[in-house]
Design an enzyme around this catalytic site. Sequence first.
Site, short mmCIF file in Angstrom:
data_model
loop_
_atom_site.label_atom_id
_atom_site.label_comp_id
_atom_site.label_asym_id
_atom_site.label_seq_id
_atom_site.Cartn_x
_atom_site.Cartn_y
_atom_site.Cartn_z
N ASP A 65 0.86 -1.24 -0.09
CA ASP A 65 0.20 -0.01 0.01
C ASP A 65 0.82 1.36 0.09
OD1 ASP A 65 0.94 0.17 2.75
OD2 ASP A 65 -0.90 -0.80 3.44
N ARG A 79 1.00 6.74 0.06
CA ARG A 79 0.05 5.90 0.67
C ARG A 79 -1.08 5.74 -0.04
NH1 ARG A 79 -2.57 2.63 3.14
NH2 ARG A 79 -2.40 1.84 5.14
N ASP A 84 -5.61 -0.84 3.53
CA ASP A 84 -4.25 -1.37 4.42
C ASP A 84 -3.95 -2.86 3.98
OD1 ASP A 84 -2.55 -1.35 6.53
OD2 ASP A 84 -4.01 -1.91 8.07
N THR A 85 -2.88 -3.05 3.67
CA THR A 85 -2.25 -4.48 3.25
C THR A 85 -1.54 -4.73 4.28
OG1 THR A 85 -0.16 -3.46 2.07
CG2 THR A 85 -2.59 -3.74 0.90
N GLU A 87 1.63 -6.14 6.39
CA GLU A 87 2.93 -5.52 6.47
C GLU A 87 4.02 -6.35 6.23
OE1 GLU A 87 3.58 -2.37 7.05
OE2 GLU A 87 1.70 -1.87 7.88
N ARG A 130 3.77 11.50 3.95
CA ARG A 130 3.19 10.73 2.53
C ARG A 130 2.14 11.50 2.19
NH1 ARG A 130 2.87 4.68 5.03
NH2 ARG A 130 1.50 5.62 6.14
#
Length: 196
Positions: A65, A79, A84-85, A87, A130
């Site tokens: 992501d 971002r 949300d992927t 980690e 970001r």
Amino acid sequence: MSAELPHQTRWRPPRGVRLWLVVLLVVIAAAASLSWLQSRDDGARADGDYAEPQPAVLERVIDGDTVVVLLDGVEESVRLLSIDTPESVHRDRPVECLGPEASARIAQLISPGDELILEFDHDVRDHYGRLLAGVYAEGLFINEQMALDGYGAPAYYEPNDRFLATIERAWDEAKAAGNGVFADGLRCVPEIPDYL
């Protein structure tokens, strides 16, 4: 008989000095105006006042992501909004189940040198600085595709909700299809976030 007061004169700088003072004041005023205009422009850039989609070039993929792009000649970390992927790269957390797979999947969708279009919402930067964006490549909405593939769980970054409904629908489709974190027979147990 009235006493005459001696004629009083006010001191005035010589004409050449007055001219230099006027020039100095004009230069100071011009510099202050220029500084103010530049700070407004820098503020718009820092605050991400991007009303229109912005073209960018992919430099590299960080994880599922997060990517790095070249935007207006500046390298920017982006971002992907509303997902949300798992980690795969985090300084404070271990690699999560399917984190490497999520990174590999986005790297299949976009490669260094690809031309991207970034679209923004209310807040354009996160607390890390970001950019927060919807990322498009050749008409494909990358954020949505990561959700459809079962790697990009819906994530609400208040007040940014522009892409959220699309991501939620894609995530539900991934669940129904058994994609990504919903697949059977995985080698690890993925942490499936309860979104919203």
